[in-house]
Enzyme design. Structure first.
Site, short mmCIF file in Angstrom:
data_model
loop_
_atom_site.label_atom_id
_atom_site.label_comp_id
_atom_site.label_asym_id
_atom_site.label_seq_id
_atom_site.Cartn_x
_atom_site.Cartn_y
_atom_site.Cartn_z
CG HIS A 53 -1.63 1.28 1.46
ND1 HIS A 53 -2.88 1.54 0.93
CD2 HIS A 53 -1.27 2.39 2.15
CE1 HIS A 53 -3.25 2.76 1.29
NE2 HIS A 53 -2.29 3.29 2.03
CD GLU A 54 1.91 3.74 3.72
OE1 GLU A 54 2.24 4.79 3.13
OE2 GLU A 54 0.90 3.66 4.45
CG HIS A 57 0.44 6.22 -0.75
ND1 HIS A 57 -0.73 6.79 -1.18
CD2 HIS A 57 0.17 5.63 0.44
CE1 HIS A 57 -1.68 6.55 -0.29
NE2 HIS A 57 -1.17 5.84 0.70
CD GLU A 120 -4.39 6.71 2.09
OE1 GLU A 120 -4.20 5.49 2.31
OE2 GLU A 120 -3.46 7.54 2.15
CG ASP A 124 -6.57 0.66 0.36
OD1 ASP A 124 -5.48 0.78 0.95
OD2 ASP A 124 -7.65 1.07 0.85
#
Length: 173
Positions: A53-54, A57, A120, A124
């Site tokens: 997930h990070e 980004h 976000e 995901d």
């Protein structure tokens, strides 16, 4: 990673001595992981879900896109301030001008929150794909969100989802 992408995705891991269940990504490939997160994961799938997930980004350039979106909103913010000042001087009522200025600021902040929640959701979705393609079990995403919800249950009443920078955890699960 292919050789041409290895430099582009040269991640730099930062372990942070903090008991909170958290992780973050910064431009330039920096990935911060709080030790509290590592202590709370039950398996590699849960940790992989957070890292994917990070990292998504960064790979989706979310900070650059946020800055671009903010620069597009700046003229509207200035326009609301000018219109507020004009309205206040014409009506000889400072409250009208203040209302126009605050309304413009509120609109800009709400657009930023909406954009943040969308990023976000994208992290995901992309992270789930990255994680599962790497061979991890996708159920790690759901169990990790359950842990995050448990970790924040004392501070979260679930109210006002439109004022949050992240979607509700139940929605993400």
């Amino acid at each position: 990673l292919p050789p041409d992408a290895s430099q582009r995705y040269a991640w730099k891991l930062l372990l942070i001595r903090d008991p909170s269940v958290n992780a973050f990504a910064l431009p330039g490939g920096y990935l911060g992981v709080h030790l509290g997160l590592i202590a709370n994961v039950a398996n590699a799938d849960e940790l992989a879900s957070v890292l994917a997930h990070e990292l998504s980004h960064v790979s989706q350039r979310h900070i650059a896109r946020l800055l671009s979106q903010q620069s597009r909103q700046a003229p509207w913010m200035i326009a609301s301030m000018v219109l507020g000042a004009l309205a206040a001087s014409k009506a000889r009522n400072a409250d009208i001008g203040s209302a126009a200025i605050v309304g413009g600021q509120a609109m800009m902040l709400q657009n930023q929150l909406n954009f943040s929640r969308d990023m976000e959701r994208e992290a995901d979705r992309v992270g789930f794909g990255v994680m599962t393609e790497a061979g991890f079990d996708g159920s790690g995403f759901a169990t990790m969100f359950d842990k995050l919800q448990q970790a924040s249950r004392l501070n979260d009443d679930g109210g006002f989802p439109y004022l949050r920078s992240h979607p509700l955890t139940t929605e993400r699960m």
